[in-house]
Motif scaffolding. Sequence first.
Motif, PDB file in Angstrom:
ATOM      1  N   ARG A  47     -35.107   7.978  -5.101  1.00  0.00           N
ATOM      2  CA  ARG A  47     -35.752   8.133  -3.797  1.00  0.00           C
ATOM      3  C   ARG A  47     -36.463   9.486  -3.708  1.00  0.00           C
ATOM      4  NH1 ARG A  47     -34.013   5.230   0.544  1.00  0.00           N
ATOM      5  NH2 ARG A  47     -32.546   3.564   0.099  1.00  0.00           N
ATOM      6  N   TRP A 103     -29.441   9.370  -3.420  1.00  0.00           N
ATOM      7  CA  TRP A 103     -30.781   9.596  -3.955  1.00  0.00           C
ATOM      8  C   TRP A 103     -31.183   8.488  -4.918  1.00  0.00           C
ATOM      9  CZ3 TRP A 103     -34.342  13.425  -3.081  1.00  0.00           C
ATOM     10  CH2 TRP A 103     -33.927  14.531  -2.351  1.00  0.00           C
ATOM     11  N   THR A 134     -39.679   6.582  -6.868  1.00  0.00           N
ATOM     12  CA  THR A 134     -40.334   5.551  -6.100  1.00  0.00           C
ATOM     13  C   THR A 134     -41.694   6.087  -5.680  1.00  0.00           C
ATOM     14  OG1 THR A 134     -39.870   3.909  -4.383  1.00  0.00           O
ATOM     15  CG2 THR A 134     -39.433   6.167  -3.798  1.00  0.00           C
ATOM     16  N   LYS A 177     -31.149   8.733   1.112  1.00  0.00           N
ATOM     17  CA  LYS A 177     -31.065   7.641   2.074  1.00  0.00           C
ATOM     18  C   LYS A 177     -30.594   8.210   3.415  1.00  0.00           C
ATOM     19  CE  LYS A 177     -29.130   2.983   2.340  1.00  0.00           C
ATOM     20  NZ  LYS A 177     -28.279   2.021   1.649  1.00  0.00           N
TER      21      LYS A 177
END
Length: 183
Positions: free
Chosen positions: A97, A108, A70, A101
């Motif tokens: 990610r 992830w 991301t 989180k």
Amino acid sequence: MTEREELMGIIRELSYEQREVTLASGRKSNFYFDGKQTALHPRGAVLVGKAFYAELQHFPGPIEGVGGLTLGADPIATATSMISSMEGNPIPAFIIRKEPKGHGTGQWLEGRKNLKPGARVVIVEDVTTTGGSSLKAVDRARQEGLNVVGIITLVDREEGARENIEPEGIPLRAVFTRTQVVG
């Protein structure tokens, strides 16, 4: 005008700037590519999805997922997944990610339920410079049990990404190179 020429025009108009910047790699540069500007444009998204879907055909199949870190990969993975579905070959998108989180599952990877363990996936990027972000995405995807078979970037800045990625046994394909976009 071909779709490839149209996509190049959108990249030149929206994603390329001549100005001093510090890149994700920490290097200084006098020009910048922000592929998100193209991938988030309505027509750009369609053309990006088509271009990346076409690039997927260069990898031995089946390809069972497309995604990356991301935020640069998010609109590209989504556009590619949508085009794949429209072409009758649905390929799920996923997002890696930058950190797990913070609540709930602590995961992830978003989109996990669409990917079986060992799924053959391709990492997507908006821009590669040295390839560090791409290799970080590869490492995290492998830690999540995915089989990374390649990387596709919208623009390769031609500053070492290929030389750093391919010795790791991962082919890198670029929709465009810096030379093609700016001469």
